[in-house]
Design a protein around this motif. Structure first.
Motif, PDB file in Angstrom:
ATOM      1  N   ILE A  15       0.835  -1.206   0.000  1.00  0.00           N
ATOM      2  CA  ILE A  15       0.000   0.000   0.000  1.00  0.00           C
ATOM      3  C   ILE A  15       0.870   1.257   0.000  1.00  0.00           C
ATOM      4  N   GLY A  16       2.161   1.057  -0.240  1.00  0.00           N
ATOM      5  CA  GLY A  16       3.057   2.207  -0.333  1.00  0.00           C
ATOM      6  C   GLY A  16       3.897   2.451   0.889  1.00  0.00           C
ATOM      7  N   GLY A  17       3.890   1.477   1.836  1.00  0.00           N
ATOM      8  CA  GLY A  17       4.698   1.629   3.030  1.00  0.00           C
ATOM      9  C   GLY A  17       4.017   2.443   4.109  1.00  0.00           C
ATOM     10  N   ALA A  18       4.618   2.420   5.290  1.00  0.00           N
ATOM     11  CA  ALA A  18       4.029   3.112   6.438  1.00  0.00           C
ATOM     12  C   ALA A  18       3.884   4.604   6.200  1.00  0.00           C
ATOM     13  N   GLN A  19       4.822   5.183   5.439  1.00  0.00           N
ATOM     14  CA  GLN A  19       4.763   6.625   5.202  1.00  0.00           C
ATOM     15  C   GLN A  19       3.573   7.040   4.353  1.00  0.00           C
ATOM     16  N   ASN A  20       2.930   6.074   3.701  1.00  0.00           N
ATOM     17  CA  ASN A  20       1.758   6.386   2.874  1.00  0.00           C
ATOM     18  C   ASN A  20       0.453   6.249   3.649  1.00  0.00           C
ATOM     19  N   VAL A  21       0.529   5.839   4.909  1.00  0.00           N
ATOM     20  CA  VAL A  21      -0.665   5.582   5.713  1.00  0.00           C
ATOM     21  C   VAL A  21      -0.973   6.784   6.591  1.00  0.00           C
ATOM     22  N   ASP A  22      -2.160   7.310   6.426  1.00  0.00           N
ATOM     23  CA  ASP A  22      -2.619   8.408   7.270  1.00  0.00           C
ATOM     24  C   ASP A  22      -3.292   7.862   8.529  1.00  0.00           C
ATOM     25  N   GLN A  23      -4.202   6.915   8.340  1.00  0.00           N
ATOM     26  CA  GLN A  23      -4.865   6.264   9.463  1.00  0.00           C
ATOM     27  C   GLN A  23      -5.119   4.805   9.114  1.00  0.00           C
TER      28      GLN A  23
END
Length: 631
Positions: A15-23
């Motif tokens: 999903i693009g890695g942790a840095q791509n996760v907002d919530q």
């Protein structure tokens, strides 16, 4: 099948890695993500992962369907992404649609309280059932105790919604609880019982606060907490930091609470009753047609995650009318139909794996968890899915015409939710009709699948999927993650906002900063004290897992030469997580115009793949999960 940790790592990577996760959060069967850039999602690769039943975007929310093991998988996802990003995410630069925002917001509020609703609602239903069959009476002490337990979450629902809304809005949960407590304050309820309809606030004659019973209410507290978030943030920007702790909440209360009692609460009550009345009018006007559509299309609604939007409608209807004749009955029938179709597949198919999956997922759907049957069996074979929808529509039409009612909520809508259809007055017809319709909803699609059949799945289809995921599973193996707890209570500050460039540029390592609200620092990990200078303003700890943590209290506090600090440890000491290390006088330090913002750094950052803060803003408490170190 990949382990939960391996699957979590694979999903996060794709999903693009942790840095791509907002919530990130989860419901009964799905991982749910708000992403900063949805174009980074490798959705087809995620669908092929062993342990994933499906993946989709619902508006701007990305959902990964896991099934019954979702909570275990999320437990491994959370340390990887929890707190990464912020509520400022831009979602690929695209503006979210209003519908997407609303669905995402409602889902984020109601998903966390589902366990409470499910447990209390089921107990309340069983209590009504015991009354129906004559095992209990309304006067019996056992009935009263069980009723109090089952009723508690619904009566005090504003408190639960205050917490979940505050978390979704990223504001202080305890201030939100004050809002709920004010709306539910006994004095207002007593005045209402005395037939007083309003009170004149301030005695000016025009701020007349209506007296409304807010127990079981939904929309008033949600709107009030939204108002709280923006007012509190604005007040904190205006109030000097030295007096923020006391005066920012007080000023916020003086603005938000009168407005909530005077305008927001009554407006929310009106909106809730209006929406509930519209849907109940639809069922009263043409229950047969409404039941046909809602029960028949419920699987499609569940697929998009929009079924959570019905939760406030159902709760408001139960609060206002004493029953829900829309959400619970139609979902109850739809889930049973998915179970019947999957069980029919288990009988018809010659594929050993599909036979086993049909049986297990059919039982799961009958309990109320339908995604394994929907995605793993019925949708894959197409015809069983259509036959289940047709069956649910027909039986739902009868239920709508009859007026089947659920008298309380149940988080998981299946066979164990039958007691919620028991009439609290002790009348037995509703429960009997619900039982018959549930059985019919399983039997009808089961028979239709046996009659109309479907194109069977070859054995090598499943084997091929397993083979394609094996190398990826091995490749995704990673080492352990290490948790670092918060060494003090306060307000989180990103390192980039710290005034000292040595910390802001992460020259000494990655981490996070906290503006303290108490006068002590505790050990964030278990290990040994490696550094503790005479100035006592900094502590270096070597953790048992190899992590090297530096806690630096304030900026330029070395100039104090130990004044206002009281060290309780020495270099070489062994310390346990949570043990007090240093006491300090933050007010005295601030009085000398020295910042007290405290940095928590991982000085051996190079030894890790990443150092992930759990949150980049908001309040944090001593001992709360602060950082995750990923090997």
């Amino acid at each position: 099948m990949a382990s939960h940790k391996e699957l979590a790592k694979q999903v996060v990577d794709k999903i693009g890695g942790a840095q791509n996760v907002d919530q990130a959060w989860h419901c009964v069967t799905r991982l749910r993500f708000n992403l900063n850039d949805k174009d980074k999602v490798e959705i087809e690769d995620i669908k092929k992962l062993n342990g994933v039943m499906g993946a989709q975007f619902s508006g701007d929310q990305f959902q990964v369907i896991i099934g019954n093991q979702v909570s275990d998988v999320f437990a491994e996802v959370e340390p990887l992404v929890g707190g990464s990003g912020s509520s400022e995410g831009k979602n690929s630069g695209e503006k979210q649609g209003v519908l997407s925002l609303v669905m995402d917001f409602i889902s984020g509020i109601f998903t966390p309280i589902l366990p409470a609703l499910a447990g209390a609602g089921l107990l309340k239903g069983f209590n009504a059932l015991f009354l129906t069959v004559g095992w209990l009476t309304e006067e019996s002490p056992t009935y009263m105790v069980l009723n109090a337990i089952g009723d508690s979450v619904f009566y005090f629902l504003p408190f639960f919604l205050a917490v979940s809304t505050a978390r979704k809005m990223r504001t202080n949960e305890y201030l939100a609880l004050i809002v709920a407590g004010t709306l539910m304050y006994p004095t207002f309820a007593e005045a209402l019982a005395g037939e007083q309809t309003s009170i004149d606030f301030l005695g000016w004659g025009f701020i007349n606060i209506p007296l409304i019973d807010y127990n079981t209410s939904v929309i008033p507290i949600i709107l009030s907490v939204i108002l709280l978030k923006y007012v509190y943030d604005l007040v904190k920007k205006v109030i000097p930091s030295a007096i923020q702790l006391m005066f920012a909440p007080m000023i916020t209360f003086l603005i938000v609470l009168p407005l909530s009692l005077w305008l927001i609460g009554p407006l929310g009550t009106t909106i809730g009753n209006f929406v509930s009345d519209i849907f109940n009018w639809l069922f009263d006007f043409s229950g047969l047609f409404a039941g046909l559509l809602l029960a028949g299309l419920m699987p499609l609604i569940i697929m998009t995650g929009m079924h959570y939007a019905f939760a406030p409608i159902a709760i408001t209807s139960i609060a206002a009318l004493g029953y829900d004749n829309m959400v619970m009955p139609m979902m109850f029938i739809s889930n049973a139909a998915q179970a019947g179709a999957a069980l029919g597949v288990a009988v018809v198919t010659r594929n050993a794996q599909m036979k086993q999956l049909g049986l297990s997922s059919g039982i799961s759907a009958a309990i109320g968890i339908t995604e394994p049957a929907m995605y793993g069996v019925n949708m894959k074979l197409k015809k069983p899915f259509v036959l289940a929808m047709i069956s649910a529509g027909l039986i739902g039409a009868f239920a709508g015409w009859y007026g089947l009612k659920a008298y309380t909520m149940s988080g998981i809508v299946g066979v164990f939710a039958l007691p919620v259809f028991a009439d609290p007055t002790g009348e037995s017809a509703s429960f009997l009709v619900a039982t018959i319709l549930f059985i019919l909803a399983i039997v009808l699609p089961f028979i239709l699948v046996l009659i109309f059949r479907f194109k069977d799945v070859e054995d090598d289809t499943i084997h091929a999927k397993e083979e394609t995921t094996k190398p990826e599973t091995k490749q995704a193996e990673v080492g352990k993650e290490t948790m670092v707890q918060s060494p003090l209570k306060g307000h989180i500050v990103p390192l980039s906002e710290v005034s000292d460039p040595t910390f802001a540029q992460e020259i000494m390592g990655k981490g996070i900063a906290i503006e303290p609200e108490e006068n002590r620092v505790v050990a964030p990990v278990t290990g040994s004290i490696m550094v503790f200078p005479d100035s006592q303003h900094a502590i270096g700890i070597k953790g048992d897992n190899g992590e090297e943590i530096l806690i630096h209290i304030g900026i330029d506090t070395v100039s104090l030469k130990g004044e206002h600090f009281n060290g309780l440890i020495n270099e070489g000491d062994r310390v346990e997580v949570g043990q007090t290390l240093v006491e300090f006088d933050r007010d005295a330090i601030r009085a000398k115009d020295i910042p007290t913002v405290t940095m928590i750094l991982v000085t051996n950052t190079a030894d890790y793949l990443d150092v992930l803060p759990m949150n980049n803003s908001g309040e944090i408490f001593e001992g709360e999960h602060l950082l995750t170190l990923v090997k």
